[in-house]
Design a protein around this motif. Sequence first.
Motif, PDB file in Angstrom:
ATOM      1  N   GLU A  96       0.822  -1.209   0.000  1.00 49.48           N
ATOM      2  CA  GLU A  96       0.000   0.000   0.000  1.00 49.48           C
ATOM      3  C   GLU A  96       0.856   1.260   0.000  1.00 49.48           C
ATOM      4  O   GLU A  96       0.515   2.262  -0.641  1.00 49.48           O
ATOM      5  CB  GLU A  96      -0.940  -0.009   1.203  1.00 49.48           C
ATOM      6  CG  GLU A  96      -1.978  -1.107   1.130  1.00 49.48           C
ATOM      7  CD  GLU A  96      -3.320  -0.684   1.699  1.00 49.48           C
ATOM      8  OE1 GLU A  96      -4.343  -1.064   1.117  1.00 49.48           O
ATOM      9  OE2 GLU A  96      -3.333   0.037   2.718  1.00 49.48           O
ATOM     10  N   ASP A  97       1.980   1.200   0.687  1.00 48.34           N
ATOM     11  CA  ASP A  97       2.876   2.353   0.722  1.00 48.34           C
ATOM     12  C   ASP A  97       3.471   2.621  -0.656  1.00 48.34           C
ATOM     13  O   ASP A  97       3.666   3.778  -1.048  1.00 48.34           O
ATOM     14  CB  ASP A  97       3.993   2.105   1.740  1.00 48.34           C
ATOM     15  CG  ASP A  97       4.926   3.300   1.857  1.00 48.34           C
ATOM     16  OD1 ASP A  97       4.447   4.388   2.224  1.00 48.34           O
ATOM     17  OD2 ASP A  97       6.131   3.130   1.572  1.00 48.34           O
ATOM     18  N   GLN A  98       3.762   1.553  -1.405  1.00 49.89           N
ATOM     19  CA  GLN A  98       4.371   1.681  -2.733  1.00 49.89           C
ATOM     20  C   GLN A  98       3.331   1.690  -3.861  1.00 49.89           C
ATOM     21  O   GLN A  98       3.702   1.720  -5.036  1.00 49.89           O
ATOM     22  CB  GLN A  98       5.346   0.513  -2.961  1.00 49.89           C
ATOM     23  CG  GLN A  98       6.486   0.453  -1.966  1.00 49.89           C
ATOM     24  CD  GLN A  98       7.414   1.650  -2.089  1.00 49.89           C
ATOM     25  OE1 GLN A  98       7.786   2.037  -3.195  1.00 49.89           O
ATOM     26  NE2 GLN A  98       7.784   2.220  -0.958  1.00 49.89           N
ATOM     27  N   LEU A  99       2.043   1.645  -3.491  1.00 52.49           N
ATOM     28  CA  LEU A  99       0.947   1.651  -4.473  1.00 52.49           C
ATOM     29  C   LEU A  99       1.093   0.495  -5.466  1.00 52.49           C
ATOM     30  O   LEU A  99       0.975   0.655  -6.686  1.00 52.49           O
ATOM     31  CB  LEU A  99       0.893   2.991  -5.221  1.00 52.49           C
ATOM     32  CG  LEU A  99       0.705   4.242  -4.356  1.00 52.49           C
ATOM     33  CD1 LEU A  99       0.723   5.494  -5.226  1.00 52.49           C
ATOM     34  CD2 LEU A  99      -0.587   4.154  -3.567  1.00 52.49           C
ATOM     35  N   LEU A 100       1.369  -0.698  -4.923  1.00 56.47           N
ATOM     36  CA  LEU A 100       1.564  -1.885  -5.740  1.00 56.47           C
ATOM     37  C   LEU A 100       0.395  -2.850  -5.547  1.00 56.47           C
ATOM     38  O   LEU A 100      -0.204  -2.910  -4.472  1.00 56.47           O
ATOM     39  CB  LEU A 100       2.870  -2.598  -5.362  1.00 56.47           C
ATOM     40  CG  LEU A 100       4.166  -1.829  -5.617  1.00 56.47           C
ATOM     41  CD1 LEU A 100       5.338  -2.584  -4.992  1.00 56.47           C
ATOM     42  CD2 LEU A 100       4.400  -1.645  -7.108  1.00 56.47           C
ATOM     43  N   ASP A 101       0.101  -3.610  -6.600  1.00 52.88           N
ATOM     44  CA  ASP A 101      -0.894  -4.679  -6.530  1.00 52.88           C
ATOM     45  C   ASP A 101      -0.158  -6.002  -6.335  1.00 52.88           C
ATOM     46  O   ASP A 101       0.795  -6.293  -7.066  1.00 52.88           O
ATOM     47  CB  ASP A 101      -1.727  -4.720  -7.803  1.00 52.88           C
ATOM     48  CG  ASP A 101      -2.938  -5.635  -7.656  1.00 52.88           C
ATOM     49  OD1 ASP A 101      -2.745  -6.837  -7.390  1.00 52.88           O
ATOM     50  OD2 ASP A 101      -4.071  -5.145  -7.792  1.00 52.88           O
TER      51      ASP A 101
END
Length: 433
Positions: A96-101
């Motif tokens: 979530e911090d890196q905006l990754l799925d």
Amino acid sequence: MCIRLTAHSLAGGRMAFLESVNFIPTHACITHDKLSWVPDVIRSPIPSLPQIFWTTGESWREVNLWVLEKIYNDHASVATVLSLVKHLHAYANFLEDQLLDWRHFPIKLSERATVRFRGYLIGKIEGGDLAPSTARSRISAVIQFYKYASDQRFVESRNIWRDRIITVRYFDTAGFPRALQRMSTDLAIPNRVAPVVRLEDGLLPLSDSNMTELLELTLAVETEEMHLMLSLGFFTGARLGTVSSLTIECLEQARPDAYIENIYLVRIGPGTGVATKFNVSGELLIPKALFEALKAYAYSIRRLKRESRASPNVRSLIFLTSRGNGYSKTAMGVLMSSLRRKGVKHGLKFMSKFKFHQTRATYGTWLMKLALKVAPTGAAIEFVRNAMFHKHESTTFRYVKFIESTKGKQEAAKAFHEAFSGLHERKWKEFIT
């Protein structure tokens, strides 16, 4: 299936959060064209089931399903899956911090979520913020989950990692070197540590003087409960789970050892209500002085007041909190943090990283030293193994290796000190002129 949420949060923050839920299994039932959910009588409820939720409040369904299947299908305990879920929770926060799925695995290696997470963990290790063993366990939990996700076809494993074969070298129970090969991945983090012989859980024992200083401190500034629990660890090798679940019935049923003077045998394990690792049965060896101190405390006014506040299911525990509860891992964690601060404040520098399990390492080392003096190595290992409830002899054998290594270092240090002192005391002018 139905999940009934409770308000007890295990962890949380600005990102993903870990929640404890009471899981009540149900199944769909259609009657008169109406859908209803009825309790599942085949599977039992799971109290305090750990589950991960994203910041939006949406469940990480795939992880939560994996946790459920590990308990029902693999018969894993809640404590076991909780340790895995805590690592997945850290991974969720990173995503979530890196905006990754978590399902996105592009062809470019450096852009994959798992590879970036591995780099993040290595950075934490290099910065001193994370132990190598913790980082290794964390990436291992992530790999375990992705293997499950791949088997269930939630993701394709083609671009997640590359498998590789590694050779693991170890010593068998007789002390002979052996090697085996196993499959690993290129995501694995090597647990590089200093070449020191360590004992259970990678911990080192306290010296006799440090143990004495600690017990003198707890006797002076700590509660009677904490002092006795640490004493049990140091003089019986009991794990924290065993110490916190000891009961008055166990003390009442104790008997003097027929072969060792001033030792009482207390039966623990399945059938006694006292927890042991791997549910091993056996008898705890308690010195007479400590046994008498425990019995005196068990019937003291201080403990009886605590017992009066306790619920029936914990009333027989020897150690109860001031509110009449048993000592949970969380409660002990808070108390141990306070003890470390007090120790450092009183000049005990070794207390900065002290853990309760070091009491067990200290006892095992002391017991093995005594056993090796009076018995052959094989007999000593068997005696210590039974006394410490080890499942495998290889665990006990570590104490032999540790003692041998420590003895060698002590002898080398003594020889170096004598040689250095001799050089220092020479009249150097005689050699110059």
